[in-house]
Write a protein that holds these residues in place. Structure first.
Motif, PDB file in Angstrom:
ATOM      1  N   SER A   1       0.829  -1.208   0.000  1.00  0.00           N
ATOM      2  CA  SER A   1       0.000   0.000   0.000  1.00  0.00           C
ATOM      3  C   SER A   1       0.862   1.257   0.000  1.00  0.00           C
ATOM      4  O   SER A   1       0.533   2.241  -0.669  1.00  0.00           O
ATOM      5  CB  SER A   1      -0.927   0.011   1.213  1.00  0.00           C
ATOM      6  OG  SER A   1      -1.931  -0.979   1.098  1.00  0.00           O
ATOM      7  N   ARG A   2       1.972   1.224   0.730  1.00  0.00           N
ATOM      8  CA  ARG A   2       2.843   2.403   0.772  1.00  0.00           C
ATOM      9  C   ARG A   2       3.497   2.659  -0.580  1.00  0.00           C
ATOM     10  O   ARG A   2       3.624   3.813  -1.011  1.00  0.00           O
ATOM     11  CB  ARG A   2       3.912   2.238   1.858  1.00  0.00           C
ATOM     12  CG  ARG A   2       3.358   2.243   3.269  1.00  0.00           C
ATOM     13  CD  ARG A   2       4.414   2.631   4.295  1.00  0.00           C
ATOM     14  NE  ARG A   2       5.591   1.794   4.233  1.00  0.00           N
ATOM     15  CZ  ARG A   2       5.731   0.639   4.863  1.00  0.00           C
ATOM     16  NH1 ARG A   2       4.728   0.175   5.594  1.00  0.00           N
ATOM     17  NH2 ARG A   2       6.855  -0.045   4.782  1.00  0.00           N
TER      18      ARG A   2
ATOM     19  N   LEU B   1       0.779   4.077  -2.847  1.00  0.00           N
ATOM     20  CA  LEU B   1       0.504   5.468  -2.496  1.00  0.00           C
ATOM     21  C   LEU B   1       1.621   6.387  -2.974  1.00  0.00           C
ATOM     22  O   LEU B   1       1.350   7.492  -3.467  1.00  0.00           O
ATOM     23  CB  LEU B   1       0.331   5.589  -0.987  1.00  0.00           C
ATOM     24  CG  LEU B   1       0.061   6.994  -0.446  1.00  0.00           C
ATOM     25  CD1 LEU B   1      -1.230   7.553  -1.027  1.00  0.00           C
ATOM     26  CD2 LEU B   1       0.005   6.985   1.088  1.00  0.00           C
TER      27      LEU B   1
ATOM     28  N   LEU C   1      -7.676  10.229  -4.164  1.00  0.00           N
ATOM     29  CA  LEU C   1      -6.909  10.370  -2.919  1.00  0.00           C
ATOM     30  C   LEU C   1      -7.711  10.369  -1.615  1.00  0.00           C
ATOM     31  O   LEU C   1      -7.310   9.717  -0.660  1.00  0.00           O
ATOM     32  CB  LEU C   1      -6.060  11.639  -2.991  1.00  0.00           C
ATOM     33  CG  LEU C   1      -4.919  11.611  -4.016  1.00  0.00           C
ATOM     34  CD1 LEU C   1      -4.184  12.942  -4.020  1.00  0.00           C
ATOM     35  CD2 LEU C   1      -3.948  10.482  -3.701  1.00  0.00           C
TER      36      LEU C   1
ATOM     37  N   LEU D   1      -8.495   7.229   0.981  1.00  0.00           N
ATOM     38  CA  LEU D   1      -7.568   6.681   1.969  1.00  0.00           C
ATOM     39  C   LEU D   1      -7.712   7.366   3.317  1.00  0.00           C
ATOM     40  O   LEU D   1      -7.469   6.752   4.364  1.00  0.00           O
ATOM     41  CB  LEU D   1      -6.123   6.807   1.467  1.00  0.00           C
ATOM     42  CG  LEU D   1      -5.017   6.356   2.441  1.00  0.00           C
ATOM     43  CD1 LEU D   1      -5.218   4.902   2.856  1.00  0.00           C
ATOM     44  CD2 LEU D   1      -3.643   6.552   1.821  1.00  0.00           C
TER      45      LEU D   1
END
Length: 401
Positions: free
Chosen positions: A103-104, A107, A336, A339
């Protein structure tokens, strides 16, 4: 954050490390928030809204958009508050505790693309104003401005901070000038329902800053300090949107740069304010974009990452990417903010003493994909649908826990 790219808030404003300035008050943090709220992009956004409606903007869309902006900024901004009210860290510092590795990385990729787009938007707007003021060829204005932004990005942080203060003041003067010298012939808003597309655009305008809100709220001692910061972003931003709508009502033109260039006397030099005022926002993109790129490739040199953001953004700037403000903001609003919903919810749960949990990708990736798909299909409420689905997924996730 000790790395050079991570020291930049809007205009290169330095964000404090975890051990700095304990118990900060809002005056020491509000510069970044005010810089986004007063940016010339709000004028462009307001003019584009009025052009889409063919007149005054429905007040409902502005109110819904303002409320959702506040909710996103507040929910994510609380993470940066000093313990025990928050985690007391920047977004980069807290992400490993909230998101998994995949996920990081995802992102970081989304943020890198976003920062390149915002760089192209701001440099395109300011560069066009510079070219109009100096009567240079159209491509030279964005090119010169991009070189200046990159040079300041590579300079010491203290120098960037001084530039940021000056350019933020220029942005405030520009909005005030538009309201006083070119007042609208009538009210820029009308008391009617509708305006979901306007609300989506406002969410998109604040989406990147909202996601990164812990960078700018880190170390604040009280909730009221965060409330001041949120209010001093939303208030000026909505005022700028109204000023932009008023420009369209007075002139019938949504091209703010062309409008100011066509004026005489002081009106012609208003383009100078635009060129200067976008500098702080453009400077942010090189710092944040470099940080995002290094999230994808940690060994990527910081200055090389900044250069890549500037080159790609410069291409968009020369192509006048700023003229696509509404589609761009709609996509940001779709991709965005979803999240923020599970991440802010998890932060609240931790503050209440519950065990820490990692936000699963299915809480925000499917809602983002749905919202982006709907936005590309022209659905005005696409970002709102994404937020609703993210909320439903978050509730399901919490119940499963």
């Amino acid at each position: 954050m000790s790395e050079r790219p991570s020291d930049g808030g809007p205009g290169g404003a330095r964000t404090p490390s975890l051990n700095e300035a304990p118990g900060r008050r809002w005056p020491s943090a509000v510069g970044a928030w005010l810089g986004i709220g007063t940016a010339p992009a709000t004028l462009v956004l307001g003019a584009a809204m009025a052009a889409r409606h063919g007149g005054a903007v429905p007040v409902t869309g502005l109110l819904v958009g303002g409320v959702l902006m506040a909710a996103l900024l507040w929910g994510q901004g609380r993470i940066g508050l000093r313990r025990p009210l928050g985690d007391g860290g920047t977004l980069t510092a807290v992400l490993p505790a909230y998101l998994g590795d995949a996920s990081r990385v995802l992102l970081a990729g989304v943020l890198a693309v976003t920062m390149v787009g915002w760089n192209g938007f701001n440099v395109g707007l300011g560069g066009a104003s510079l070219a109009a003021l100096t009567h240079l060829p159209a491509w030279t204005g964005p090119a010169l401005l991009e070189v200046a932004v990159l040079a300041v990005s590579w300079a010491p942080a203290r120098f960037g901070n001084r530039i940021a203060v000056f350019t933020t003041l220029s942005a405030a003067v520009l909005v005030g000038w538009c309201l006083t010298v070119l007042p609208p012939p009538g009210a820029p808003v009308r008391l009617t329902a509708g305006g979901l597309a306007d609300a989506s655009a406002l969410i998109g305008y604040a989406s990147v800053f909202a996601l990164r809100a812990p960078d700018f709220s880190v170390g604040l001692a009280r909730r009221r300090d965060l409330a001041w910061c949120v209010g001093l972003l939303i208030g000026p931003a909505l005022l700028g949107v109204l000023a932009g709508a008023g420009l369209w009502l007075r002139t019938g033109s949504a091209d703010v740069v062309a409008l100011l260039a066509a004026g005489s006397g002081l009106a012609a030099y208003a383009n100078l304010f635009v060129a200067v005022a976008v500098f702080a926002a453009a400077l942010t993109t090189t710092y944040s974009g470099a940080l995002a790129l290094r999230g994808l490739a940690p060994r990527f040199p910081a200055r090389t990452a900044m250069l890549l953001v500037a080159v790609l953004g410069g291409v968009l700037a020369v192509a006048r990417f700023d003229r696509l403000v509404l589609p761009w903001l709609t996509l940001l609003a779709a991709a965005l903010p979803v999240l923020v919903v599970p991440m802010a919810t998890e932060a609240v749960a931790r503050r209440r003493g519950r065990a820490s949990r990692t936000v699963p990708a299915w809480c925000w990736v499917p809602p983002a994909l749905l919202a982006v798909t709907c936005a590309l299909a022209g659905v005005d409420s696409a970002p709102l649908l994404g937020l609703l689905l993210a909320g439903a997924c978050t509730v399901l996730w919490r119940l499963r826990g």
